[in-house]
Scaffold this motif. Structure first.
Motif, PDB file in Angstrom:
ATOM      1  N   ARG A  87       0.818  -1.220   0.000  1.00 62.19           N
ATOM      2  CA  ARG A  87       0.000   0.000   0.000  1.00 62.19           C
ATOM      3  C   ARG A  87       0.846   1.262   0.000  1.00 62.19           C
ATOM      4  O   ARG A  87       0.375   2.331  -0.379  1.00 62.19           O
ATOM      5  N   THR A  88       2.085   1.138   0.470  1.00 62.59           N
ATOM      6  CA  THR A  88       3.046   2.237   0.407  1.00 62.59           C
ATOM      7  C   THR A  88       4.402   1.656   0.016  1.00 62.59           C
ATOM      8  O   THR A  88       4.648   0.454   0.184  1.00 62.59           O
ATOM      9  N   ASN A  94       0.970   5.691  -8.146  1.00 61.81           N
ATOM     10  CA  ASN A  94      -0.119   4.770  -7.847  1.00 61.81           C
ATOM     11  C   ASN A  94      -1.125   4.825  -8.990  1.00 61.81           C
ATOM     12  O   ASN A  94      -1.880   5.790  -9.126  1.00 61.81           O
ATOM     13  N   LEU A 129       1.137  -0.184  -8.087  1.00 60.00           N
ATOM     14  CA  LEU A 129       1.842   0.784  -7.255  1.00 60.00           C
ATOM     15  C   LEU A 129       3.320   0.633  -7.590  1.00 60.00           C
ATOM     16  O   LEU A 129       3.884  -0.458  -7.459  1.00 60.00           O
ATOM     17  N   TYR A 141      -1.330  -2.815  -6.266  1.00 66.22           N
ATOM     18  CA  TYR A 141      -1.704  -2.002  -5.103  1.00 66.22           C
ATOM     19  C   TYR A 141      -2.724  -2.730  -4.217  1.00 66.22           C
ATOM     20  O   TYR A 141      -3.769  -3.189  -4.685  1.00 66.22           O
ATOM     21  N   GLU A 186      -3.653   2.925  -9.370  1.00 65.46           N
ATOM     22  CA  GLU A 186      -5.000   2.633  -8.897  1.00 65.46           C
ATOM     23  C   GLU A 186      -5.703   3.904  -8.435  1.00 65.46           C
ATOM     24  O   GLU A 186      -6.878   4.123  -8.715  1.00 65.46           O
ATOM     25  N   THR A 187      -4.974   4.764  -7.729  1.00 68.71           N
ATOM     26  CA  THR A 187      -5.565   5.997  -7.195  1.00 68.71           C
ATOM     27  C   THR A 187      -5.200   7.232  -8.007  1.00 68.71           C
ATOM     28  O   THR A 187      -5.655   8.335  -7.697  1.00 68.71           O
TER      29      THR A 187
END
Length: 470
Positions: free
Chosen positions: A305-306, A401, A388, A373, A403-404
């Protein structure tokens, strides 16, 4: 001459908590001694995180999304263990209970001896990984959806385990005993490849008291360990929980103590090599698969996620014959298998079969990290999410990213903790690193297309042979 290889991988170990890298706590005296006599890297970046991505590189010798989004050892890749097995080595692997590194995911391939302490029988009394998961499921069913009961039962269970020293992973002591027993039985006239994967720096952190003593924090009780285990569990689950400064100090001390525990185990392996008289002719490598968050950015996870440095920057050491005592700038995990094959004295063909490079011949100018991600294979969630990605080229790091649709730029030299996002102030750097990420993605996509075509040809030929057409 073929050299012996001892390949030690450590789960969840951060580069910035290692002595030779400048950490001021006594976490790694044995690793530091090896580092002083060998080669280290100021930055070693994981091509993928967490374990199910990083080990495609560390044992598979391929990039995190090479051979597609599937996790596990790709069936079309020749693993590091298979490479040594085919070269006439005796091979053994000991995985301290990481579920992503079991036979289920192909990581036994190439090993004459393989222990994962999950799919084989447990050696020690206590709570095994499978039993631990069964207990968790029983408790979930018993509380029938009550958040309050779930929390109280979870706390009681973690406190019980902390007091009794039970964790759902195998300890460094047991894994090292099995590995050194294997070394003691090994025919030293035949070269050997030994892989050991330690889990102790991975949450939960339940170190024996003797490993807390070097850090001078004698007021951490077993009750504290259980309580903090429960606190970190909430933050693993994205619960908005504040962490008091003193609790954070204790958590970091527990983490450091587990690193010290692992370092002590590595020292025992080295001593066994010396006892057998093979230390001087053995190449030793120690590397992390990924790091972990210690509330650096408000959490305690290392999932995809990061891609902050506390998760992707890991230690890497090579020590052995013809390995210089020096430090280089950059390395990446996909380069470790070909480097080991080269330093073992294997053929150039064997070295070139991996996707990475021999780090003593060529080092990366920049490193791409790439994951799906928020993918959670345990729950089969988010497999089709966007990617990601990060491109680390000192002193810059771009995180993208897909996805976002977010992009972040950090200047690591002036902002090593990655708290100041500076993409608006440096648009040209963003464009350069963005283009490098695009090229990395195209290269992986081209390779995957070629692999798919070769697989189709092999399968088609096999079908035709079965039908007696060819």
């Amino acid at each position: 001459m073929k050299r012996n290889i001892v390949y030690v991988t450590v789960d969840s170990i951060r580069a910035d908590h290692i002595g030779y890298a400048g950490y001021d706590e006594p976490t790694t005296p044995n690793i530091d001694e090896l580092a002083a006599e060998g080669t280290t890297y100021s930055r070693t970046i994981a091509n993928g995180i967490p374990t199910y991505y990083s080990f495609k590189s560390l044992l598979g010798g391929v990039r995190s999304l090479s051979h597609g989004r599937d996790i596990g050892l790709p069936r079309d890749a020749t693993s590091l263990a298979e490479t040594f097995d085919r070269a006439g080595y005796e091979t053994a692997g000991f995985n301290a209970g990481n579920p992503w590194l079991t036979r289920n995911y192909g990581y036994h391939r190439g090993f004459d001896t393989f222990r994962d302490f999950m799919t084989d029988e447990s050696d020690e009394p206590g709570v095994s990984g499978d039993t631990f998961e069964q207990l968790k499921q029983f408790c979930k069913n018993a509380v029938d959806g009550s958040d309050w009961l779930t929390d109280k039962l979870g706390f009681a269970g973690r406190l019980f385990c902390a007091i009794n020293g039970h964790i759902p992973l195998e300890t460094a002591e047991t894994v090292t005993e099995r590995a050194t027993d294997w070394l003691a039985r090994t025919d030293t006239d035949q070269p050997f490849f030994l892989w050991i994967h330690y889990m102790d720096p991975h949450y939960p952190w339940v170190p024996p008291s003797e490993y807390l003593t070097p850090f001078g924090d004698d007021d951490i009780s077993t009750y504290d360990i259980g309580r903090l285990w429960h606190l970190v569990a909430h933050l693993h689950e994205d619960d908005a929980t504040d962490v008091a400064d003193r609790d954070l100090e204790k958590i970091r001390t527990l983490y450091d103590a587990e690193i010290r525990r692992t370092d002590t185990a590595i020292g025992r392996v080295v001593n066994e090599l010396k006892r057998q008289g093979v230390y001087d002719e053995t190449v030793i490598s120690i590397v992390g698969d990924h790091g972990t968050e210690l509330y650096d950015h408000g959490g305690f996870s290392h999932g995809p996620r990061t891609l902050f440095d506390e998760i992707v920057d890991v230690p890497l050491v090579f020590k052995g014959p013809e390995i210089p005592a020096t430090e280089y700038d950059a390395a990446q995990l996909v380069d470790v298998p070909p480097t080991l094959a080269s330093k073992a004295g294997l053929s150039q063909e064997a070295v070139a079969a991996f996707e990475g490079d021999d780090l003593f011949e060529r080092r990366p100018n920049g490193v791409t990290t790439e994951v799906v991600y928020d993918y959670d294979p345990a729950l089969e969630k988010n497999r089709d999410n966007g990617l990601l990605q990060a491109r680390t080229r000192w002193p810059w790091k771009l995180v993208r990213n897909l996805e976002t649709d977010e992009t972040q730029l950090y200047h690591l030299e002036s902002d090593p903790r990655e708290h100041d996002e500076v993409s608006e102030a440096h648009p040209e750097t963003v464009r350069e690193l963005d283009a490098e990420l695009d090229e990395s993605r195209r290269a992986v996509a081209r390779r995957n297309e070629t692999l798919a075509e070769k697989r189709w040809v092999r399968e088609r030929l096999a079908t035709l042979r079965d039908e007696s057409v060819v």
